[in-house]
Design a protein around this motif. Structure first.
Motif, PDB file in Angstrom:
ATOM      1  N   GLY A   9       0.784  -1.218   0.000  1.00 34.15           N
ATOM      2  CA  GLY A   9       0.000   0.000   0.000  1.00 34.15           C
ATOM      3  C   GLY A   9       0.817   1.268   0.000  1.00 34.15           C
ATOM      4  N   ALA A  12       1.320   3.472  -3.406  1.00 36.65           N
ATOM      5  CA  ALA A  12       0.053   4.050  -3.853  1.00 36.65           C
ATOM      6  C   ALA A  12      -0.342   5.205  -2.954  1.00 36.65           C
ATOM      7  N   TRP A 293     -13.595   2.511  -3.153  1.00 37.04           N
ATOM      8  CA  TRP A 293     -12.547   1.821  -3.913  1.00 37.04           C
ATOM      9  C   TRP A 293     -12.298   2.563  -5.219  1.00 37.04           C
ATOM     10  N   GLY A 297      -3.831   2.538  -8.360  1.00 37.54           N
ATOM     11  CA  GLY A 297      -2.992   1.955  -7.316  1.00 37.54           C
ATOM     12  C   GLY A 297      -1.778   1.295  -7.924  1.00 37.54           C
ATOM     13  N   THR A 303      -7.094   0.455  -5.098  1.00 40.10           N
ATOM     14  CA  THR A 303      -6.879   0.982  -3.754  1.00 40.10           C
ATOM     15  C   THR A 303      -8.193   1.123  -3.011  1.00 40.10           C
ATOM     16  N   ALA A 326      -5.352   3.621   3.626  1.00 38.27           N
ATOM     17  CA  ALA A 326      -5.444   3.108   2.266  1.00 38.27           C
ATOM     18  C   ALA A 326      -4.722   1.780   2.145  1.00 38.27           C
ATOM     19  N   SER A 327      -5.277   0.913   1.292  1.00 41.26           N
ATOM     20  CA  SER A 327      -4.683  -0.396   1.029  1.00 41.26           C
ATOM     21  C   SER A 327      -4.704  -0.673  -0.456  1.00 41.26           C
ATOM     22  N   SER A 328      -3.548  -1.092  -0.999  1.00 44.07           N
ATOM     23  CA  SER A 328      -3.464  -1.486  -2.407  1.00 44.07           C
ATOM     24  C   SER A 328      -3.264  -2.987  -2.569  1.00 44.07           C
ATOM     25  N   TRP A 334      -2.188  -1.770   5.365  1.00 44.87           N
ATOM     26  CA  TRP A 334      -2.743  -0.422   5.310  1.00 44.87           C
ATOM     27  C   TRP A 334      -1.672   0.617   5.606  1.00 44.87           C
TER      28      TRP A 334
END
Length: 391
Positions: A9, A12, A293, A297, A303, A326-328, A334
């Protein structure tokens, strides 16, 4: 120096920039700190032909409607730089008994449903009696003219007042053609102080019985405020707060929006790990979460972005209020992101259930928040447009 170590993550997240611009949609009429202006929602129309790109915003405002509440709708044809009042929704069914007061939800149908064409707007909100002690009702409306006028469709569910009520509706249309309304439920308090449930409908008029999503064996825990986002792989992602556990934000995934795993399981905690010198710090989000979403990303999953009311474990990146997480990698790891609309904590209703959405191409993030004025506690519904992913 604090360095994120949360894996895929990070790169991104590093591309998120400061807002391109911000604008004020409206403010509380009462000059009392934060009174009744919160719970903002904003969407970009994607299924309405020539009107695509129009932004529609709604928020919770009873600062001037305490006796006859309504939800105000605003629209923007220039990407959020300027806003015009579009409509007000009042309860046409229970006039004198209930008022439309809490927790607005707006949804654009991505496909035709039950005779309603693709692009029809749906609105769900909570009607409650004046004294808040008798009844709560989840009301569903539709609009065929981009939110200018609204028609009542149905009452999704009905329960008691505060302490035995139902709250926080969230709408989604599944691939199987079911309209789903997720919500928080207090009607089984002997077993569950609160639980997350849903009902489905094939026509928007008649609704199924309740299916539990999160209903925990420890009665004192209160999972609530569910929000659902569709991910790029077709799966569904739900965030919710866990009152009784410091309000921390958890999530579950579903392959179809209907199967979320055993309701007795809490789900997964959202947290970010950051190294500060030799120490490893753990940050979590808490209370009134929202998720969205974007395909932008560093990897295939795009993402996921989640917001909340507080950040636990240390100071927010902006110095006050909360962060975005945020998480990719589909929620596995995260990282924290500076909130595009920072705010001071401790002001009534400030940032309560603030949210975000994305443009059709995913390259612009639209944020909406109830932000206190610099020199007072009066809140304003504020919008930010942010280019992401290096675009």
């Amino acid at each position: 120096m604090t360095v994120p170590i949360s894996g895929r993550g990070v790169s991104a997240v590093g591309r998120y920039a400061a807002p391109e611009f911000t604008s004020v949609i409206a403010g509380s009429v009462s000059d009392i700190g934060g009174t009744g202006v919160a719970y903002g929602r904003v969407i970009e129309l994607r299924h309405n032909g020539a009107a695509n790109g129009t932004l529609i915003a709604v928020y919770e405002d009873y600062s001037i409607y305490e006796g006859s509440a309504a939800h105000p709708f605003y629209s923007s044809a220039d990407g959020g730089r300027t806003w015009e009042a579009a409509a007000f929704i009042k309860d046409p069914v229970h006039s004198g008994e209930c008022i439309v007061k809490w927790q607005p939800e707006i949804y654009e149908l991505p496909a035709a449903f039950a005779g309603m064409p693709e692009g029809t707007l749906l609105f769900a909100g909570v009607s409650v009696d004046i004294n808040l002690n008798k009844t709560t009702k989840l009301m569903l409306y539709k609009s065929a003219d981009l939110g200018k006028t609204w028609d009542y469709l149905s009452t999704v569910a009905q329960a008691g007042g505060l302490g035995s009520g139902i709250y926080e509706p969230e709408l989604q249309l599944t691939d199987s053609g079911a309209l789903v309304c997720y919500y928080s439920d207090e009607t089984e308090t002997e077993a569950h102080s609160q639980r997350i449930v849903y009902k489905t409908s094939a026509d928007g008029l008649v609704w199924s019985g309740i299916t539990e999503v999160v209903a925990l064996p420890l009665q004192s825990l209160r999972p609530g405020m569910p929000v659902v986002a569709r991910l790029g792989d077709g799966s569904w992602f739900m965030t919710y707060e866990m009152i009784g556990m410091d309000g921390e934000v958890y999530y579950k995934k579903s392959p179809d929006g209907l199967r979320w795993g055993p309701p007795c399981l809490k789900g997964r905690l959202i947290y970010a790990l950051e190294r500060e010198g030799a120490a490893l710090k753990k940050y979590t989000l808490a209370c009134t979460p929202y998720c969205a979403w974007t395909p932008v990303g560093t990897g295939g999953p795009g993402t996921i972005v989640v917001t909340g009311l507080f950040v636990r474990g240390g100071t927010a990146l902006s110095g006050g209020g909360s962060d975005y997480f945020a998480s990719s990698d589909g929620g596995e790891t995260w990282s924290r992101v500076r909130h595009p609309l920072p705010f001071r904590s401790g002001v009534p209703h400030a940032a309560y259930s603030n949210s975000m959405s994305f443009s059709a191409d995913g390259k612009t993030m639209y944020s909406i928040n109830s932000v206190p004025a610099e020199n007072s506690d009066k809140c304003f519904i504020t919008f930010a447009s942010t280019k992401i992913g290096g675009h």
